[in-house]
Design an enzyme around this catalytic site. Structure first.
Site, PDB file in Angstrom:
ATOM      1  N   SER A  24       5.518 -23.268 -32.917  1.00 41.50           N
ATOM      2  CA  SER A  24       6.517 -24.178 -33.494  1.00 41.50           C
ATOM      3  C   SER A  24       5.841 -25.428 -34.059  1.00 41.50           C
ATOM      4  O   SER A  24       6.153 -25.890 -35.161  1.00 41.50           O
ATOM      5  CB  SER A  24       7.517 -24.604 -32.417  1.00 41.50           C
ATOM      6  OG  SER A  24       8.239 -23.499 -31.964  1.00 41.50           O
ATOM      7  N   ARG A  28       5.302 -26.865 -38.120  1.00 39.27           N
ATOM      8  CA  ARG A  28       5.774 -28.216 -38.465  1.00 39.27           C
ATOM      9  C   ARG A  28       4.621 -29.105 -38.941  1.00 39.27           C
ATOM     10  O   ARG A  28       4.805 -29.943 -39.827  1.00 39.27           O
ATOM     11  CB  ARG A  28       6.491 -28.829 -37.258  1.00 39.27           C
ATOM     12  CG  ARG A  28       7.883 -28.197 -37.035  1.00 39.27           C
ATOM     13  CD  ARG A  28       8.333 -28.353 -35.607  1.00 39.27           C
ATOM     14  NE  ARG A  28       9.714 -27.933 -35.364  1.00 39.27           N
ATOM     15  CZ  ARG A  28      10.100 -26.684 -35.130  1.00 39.27           C
ATOM     16  NH1 ARG A  28       9.208 -25.689 -35.122  1.00 39.27           N
ATOM     17  NH2 ARG A  28      11.373 -26.404 -34.897  1.00 39.27           N
ATOM     18  N   GLY A  95      10.766 -15.900 -38.775  1.00 43.33           N
ATOM     19  CA  GLY A  95      12.062 -16.567 -38.955  1.00 43.33           C
ATOM     20  C   GLY A  95      11.902 -18.071 -39.018  1.00 43.33           C
ATOM     21  O   GLY A  95      12.567 -18.757 -39.800  1.00 43.33           O
ATOM     22  N   ARG A 123      17.467 -10.447 -40.478  1.00 40.56           N
ATOM     23  CA  ARG A 123      17.907 -11.584 -39.640  1.00 40.56           C
ATOM     24  C   ARG A 123      18.818 -12.526 -40.425  1.00 40.56           C
ATOM     25  O   ARG A 123      18.600 -12.764 -41.607  1.00 40.56           O
ATOM     26  CB  ARG A 123      16.675 -12.319 -39.090  1.00 40.56           C
ATOM     27  CG  ARG A 123      15.843 -11.401 -38.200  1.00 40.56           C
ATOM     28  CD  ARG A 123      14.660 -12.097 -37.610  1.00 40.56           C
ATOM     29  NE  ARG A 123      15.042 -13.150 -36.683  1.00 40.56           N
ATOM     30  CZ  ARG A 123      14.174 -13.995 -36.142  1.00 40.56           C
ATOM     31  NH1 ARG A 123      12.891 -13.898 -36.449  1.00 40.56           N
ATOM     32  NH2 ARG A 123      14.580 -14.913 -35.305  1.00 40.56           N
ATOM     33  N   GLN A 169      15.752 -24.198 -35.202  1.00 36.57           N
ATOM     34  CA  GLN A 169      15.424 -23.901 -36.599  1.00 36.57           C
ATOM     35  C   GLN A 169      16.477 -24.489 -37.522  1.00 36.57           C
ATOM     36  O   GLN A 169      16.155 -25.070 -38.560  1.00 36.57           O
ATOM     37  CB  GLN A 169      15.325 -22.386 -36.800  1.00 36.57           C
ATOM     38  CG  GLN A 169      14.142 -21.777 -36.061  1.00 36.57           C
ATOM     39  CD  GLN A 169      14.107 -20.269 -36.134  1.00 36.57           C
ATOM     40  OE1 GLN A 169      15.002 -19.631 -36.709  1.00 36.57           O
ATOM     41  NE2 GLN A 169      13.088 -19.674 -35.553  1.00 36.57           N
ATOM     42  N   ASP A 319      12.501 -17.659 -25.916  1.00 35.56           N
ATOM     43  CA  ASP A 319      11.540 -16.610 -26.290  1.00 35.56           C
ATOM     44  C   ASP A 319      10.921 -15.918 -25.076  1.00 35.56           C
ATOM     45  O   ASP A 319      10.150 -14.970 -25.230  1.00 35.56           O
ATOM     46  CB  ASP A 319      10.425 -17.219 -27.155  1.00 35.56           C
ATOM     47  CG  ASP A 319      10.959 -17.676 -28.508  1.00 35.56           C
ATOM     48  OD1 ASP A 319      11.955 -17.110 -28.971  1.00 35.56           O
ATOM     49  OD2 ASP A 319      10.379 -18.615 -29.086  1.00 35.56           O
ATOM     50  N   LYS A 346      16.808 -12.050 -32.698  1.00 37.31           N
ATOM     51  CA  LYS A 346      15.409 -12.486 -32.800  1.00 37.31           C
ATOM     52  C   LYS A 346      14.637 -11.452 -33.641  1.00 37.31           C
ATOM     53  O   LYS A 346      15.243 -10.710 -34.398  1.00 37.31           O
ATOM     54  CB  LYS A 346      14.803 -12.659 -31.407  1.00 37.31           C
ATOM     55  CG  LYS A 346      15.424 -13.833 -30.638  1.00 37.31           C
ATOM     56  CD  LYS A 346      15.087 -15.145 -31.301  1.00 37.31           C
ATOM     57  CE  LYS A 346      15.755 -16.325 -30.622  1.00 37.31           C
ATOM     58  NZ  LYS A 346      15.594 -17.561 -31.361  1.00 37.31           N
ATOM     59  N   ARG A 350      16.429  -8.285 -28.993  1.00 34.51           N
ATOM     60  CA  ARG A 350      15.547  -8.351 -27.812  1.00 34.51           C
ATOM     61  C   ARG A 350      16.241  -7.940 -26.532  1.00 34.51           C
ATOM     62  O   ARG A 350      15.583  -7.485 -25.590  1.00 34.51           O
ATOM     63  CB  ARG A 350      14.983  -9.761 -27.633  1.00 34.51           C
ATOM     64  CG  ARG A 350      13.828 -10.009 -28.511  1.00 34.51           C
ATOM     65  CD  ARG A 350      13.071 -11.273 -28.138  1.00 34.51           C
ATOM     66  NE  ARG A 350      11.970 -11.394 -29.086  1.00 34.51           N
ATOM     67  CZ  ARG A 350      11.449 -12.528 -29.515  1.00 34.51           C
ATOM     68  NH1 ARG A 350      11.922 -13.669 -29.073  1.00 34.51           N
ATOM     69  NH2 ARG A 350      10.461 -12.525 -30.370  1.00 34.51           N
ATOM     70  N   ARG A 393       6.823 -10.169 -29.042  1.00 33.71           N
ATOM     71  CA  ARG A 393       7.080 -10.523 -27.634  1.00 33.71           C
ATOM     72  C   ARG A 393       7.497  -9.300 -26.814  1.00 33.71           C
ATOM     73  O   ARG A 393       7.247  -9.252 -25.610  1.00 33.71           O
ATOM     74  CB  ARG A 393       8.110 -11.645 -27.545  1.00 33.71           C
ATOM     75  CG  ARG A 393       7.632 -12.904 -28.257  1.00 33.71           C
ATOM     76  CD  ARG A 393       8.325 -14.152 -27.794  1.00 33.71           C
ATOM     77  NE  ARG A 393       8.202 -15.215 -28.786  1.00 33.71           N
ATOM     78  CZ  ARG A 393       7.142 -16.019 -28.915  1.00 33.71           C
ATOM     79  NH1 ARG A 393       6.118 -15.903 -28.101  1.00 33.71           N
ATOM     80  NH2 ARG A 393       7.110 -16.947 -29.855  1.00 33.71           N
TER      81      ARG A 393
HETATM   82  C1  S3P Z   1      11.810 -21.967 -32.972  1.00 32.41           C
HETATM   83  C2  S3P Z   1      13.087 -21.963 -32.496  1.00 32.41           C
HETATM   84  C3  S3P Z   1      13.679 -20.845 -31.755  1.00 32.41           C
HETATM   85  C4  S3P Z   1      12.603 -19.871 -31.250  1.00 32.41           C
HETATM   86  C5  S3P Z   1      11.572 -19.563 -32.299  1.00 32.41           C
HETATM   87  C6  S3P Z   1      10.879 -20.846 -32.722  1.00 32.41           C
HETATM   88  C7  S3P Z   1      11.335 -23.145 -33.716  1.00 32.41           C
HETATM   89  O1  S3P Z   1      14.546 -20.146 -32.610  1.00 32.41           O
HETATM   90  O2  S3P Z   1      13.214 -18.669 -30.825  1.00 32.41           O
HETATM   91  O3  S3P Z   1      10.606 -18.668 -31.813  1.00 32.41           O
HETATM   92  O4  S3P Z   1      10.114 -23.290 -33.915  1.00 32.41           O
HETATM   93  O5  S3P Z   1      12.178 -23.950 -34.128  1.00 32.41           O
HETATM   94  P1  S3P Z   1      16.095 -20.598 -32.805  1.00 32.41           P
HETATM   95  O6  S3P Z   1      16.093 -21.896 -33.501  1.00 32.41           O
HETATM   96  O7  S3P Z   1      16.698 -19.516 -33.638  1.00 32.41           O
HETATM   97  O8  S3P Z   1      16.656 -20.649 -31.423  1.00 32.41           O
END
Ligand code: S3P
Length: 438
Positions: A24, A28, A95, A123, A169, A319, A346, A350, A393
């Site tokens: 994450s 960013r 995603g 997705r 996200q 996750d 996901k 999952r 995962r």
């Molecule tokens: C993430 C947010 C999560 C997580 C993903 C990473 C992120 O997803 O499952 O692996 O970096 O913002 P969601 O925002 O859909 O919950």
């Protein structure tokens, strides 16, 4: 069957090691580096397919993203400055990359088609696109799945938006778009999710306020922002470390230390749950790096008991449910996990993939729309052949199961692990885990 890996019964995993950088935070760091002026140097970036796809997309939009020895340098274009005109941006399996970059594109004078692999193309993107359309993003395509063609605008409008699902996200995409809108953009969440975007925006000099009122948190970013390039150190990914921690707790006589792991409380629900199950886990050497808490984690094997994992905890370990389910199979008694609806969308469904894998390995497990119950006996038969459904995962979780089970577990299409954890099998072998190709 391509890229199979087989995990067999192992004992006494030992060692101190680091895991690759947090996924994450890596996405960013690249994105904010590209939206800043000047250079951003990133140490510890996760060099995995998901993150590299985001770097490539930013490069195609006009930022310079270069590997310099062990670190990365991003030369940013300033907010609104990503004006190169690529036809297509391919986000592979990611995603996070696709959704965060939708927020970025919204405020640029750019038209690009977002694509992804078979898993990502199924997705839902509507949760991110609906608020971004309200801000002025134009979206062409059938339904809310990729491929979609997005046209951003330099005349984006600020919004106030309550996120209907707990999703970092969605929150992050709106905040990134809000950097480009005049005035203030506010995102309200009623269930807290990972706050890396907020922390890093501040680190880059954005004006951000956070107001908490009971269960509601309002995050406001000021538009027409000027971000300045920074030096970023990416801590180890607690979601990747979870597979090592789980391996240590399900194999007898193990003791490992994972150094330099992100210890943000919005990400540590899995470790809290392991402790409740009776696992011996200590966070030591706590420190702060670039606005994020970091610690070393020491884990020892020991007897485990089933627990109830409340729905409110889901965002802080979203996750980690597949690997927690594997740990629960080795515990004595029932583990009940609730509030798992988000797991259905996901990288794979999952909940279904975890249930199918557990049953294939002889575990007593049941699931409903958004819950999973596992009855552990302290012993797992194993012997299953697991389809990953293009989900890294799921692949790693069932390799962990194989390390503690009586009979070996075979994972098909294990190559997908490289999307988040390159070198996983080698690192595990270094600890003493029996994971072999074929
Ligand atoms: C993430 C947010 C999560 C997580 C993903 C990473 C992120 O997803 O499952 O692996 O970096 O913002 P969601 O925002 O859909 O919950």
């Amino acid at each position: 069957m391509s890229d199979p890996l087989t995990a067999s019964k192992s004992t006494s995993l030992q060692g101190s090691l680091n895991v690759p950088g947090d996924k994450s935070i890596s996405h960013r760091a690249l994105i904010l580096g590209a939206l800043a002026t000047g250079k951003t140097h990133i140490t510890g970036l996760l060099e995995a397919e998901d993150v590299l796809a985001t770097g490539k997309a930013l490069g195609a939009l006009g930022a310079r993203v270069e590997q310099q020895g062990k670190s990365w340098c991003v030369t940013g274009r300033g907010t609104g400055g990503l004006t190169a005109r690529p036809d297509t941006l391919d986000f592979g399996n990611s995603g996070t990359g696709a959704r965060l970059m939708m927020g970025v594109i919204a405020g640029q004078d750019v038209r690009a088609t977002f694509t992804g692999d078979e898993s990502l193309s199924q997705r839902p993107m509507g949760r991110v696109l609906d608020p971004l359309k309200r801000m002025g993003l134009d979206v062409e395509g059938a339904g809310d799945t990729l491929p979609l063609t997005l046209t951003g605008t330099p005349d984006l409008l600020p919004i106030d938006y309550e996120v209907p699902v707990p999703s970092a996200q969605v929150k992050s995409a709106i905040l990134l778009a809000g950097l480009h809108a005049p005035g203030k953009t506010t995102v309200i969440e009623t269930r807290p999710t990972r706050d890396h975007t907020e922390r890093m925006l501040r680190h880059f000099g954005a004006k951000l306020t956070i107001r908490r009122d009971g269960t509601r948190t309002a995050i406001t970013v000021s538009g027409d922002a000027e971000l300045e390039g920074q030096d970023i150190t990416v801590p180890g990914d607690p979601s990747s470390a979870a597979f090592l921690a789980a391996s240590a707790v399900v194999t007898q006589g193990s003791q490992i230390t994972i150094e330099g792991v992100l210890a943000n409380p919005a990400r540590t629900g899995f470790y809290d749950t392991l402790k409740e199950m009776g696992a011996k886990i200590e966070f030591t050497n706590s420190r702060d790096e670039c606005g994020e808490p970091v610690a070393d984690i020491r884990i020892m094997s020991g007897p485990l008991t089933g627990v109830r994992v409340p729905a409110q905890r889901a965002p802080s370990m979203i996750d980690e449910y597949p690997v927690l389910a594997v740990v629960a199979a080795f515990a004595q008694g029932e583990t009940r996990m609730e509030g798992l609806g988000e797991l259905r969308i996901k990288e794979s469904d999952r909940l279904a993939a975890t249930l199918a894998g557990l049953i294939a390995c002889g575990v007593d497990a049941r699931a409903g729309d958004d819950w999973l119950v596992i009855r552990g006996t302290g012993m797992v038969a194993g012997g299953g052949q697991i389809e990953t459904h293009m989900d890294h995962r799921i692949a790693m979780s069932f390799l962990v199961l194989g390390l503690g089970a009586k009979a070996p577990v075979v994972i098909e299409n294990a190559g997908i692990i490289a999307t988040s954890f390159p070198g996983f099998a080698k690192l595990m072998r270094g600890l003493g885990a029996q994971i072999e190709s074929g």
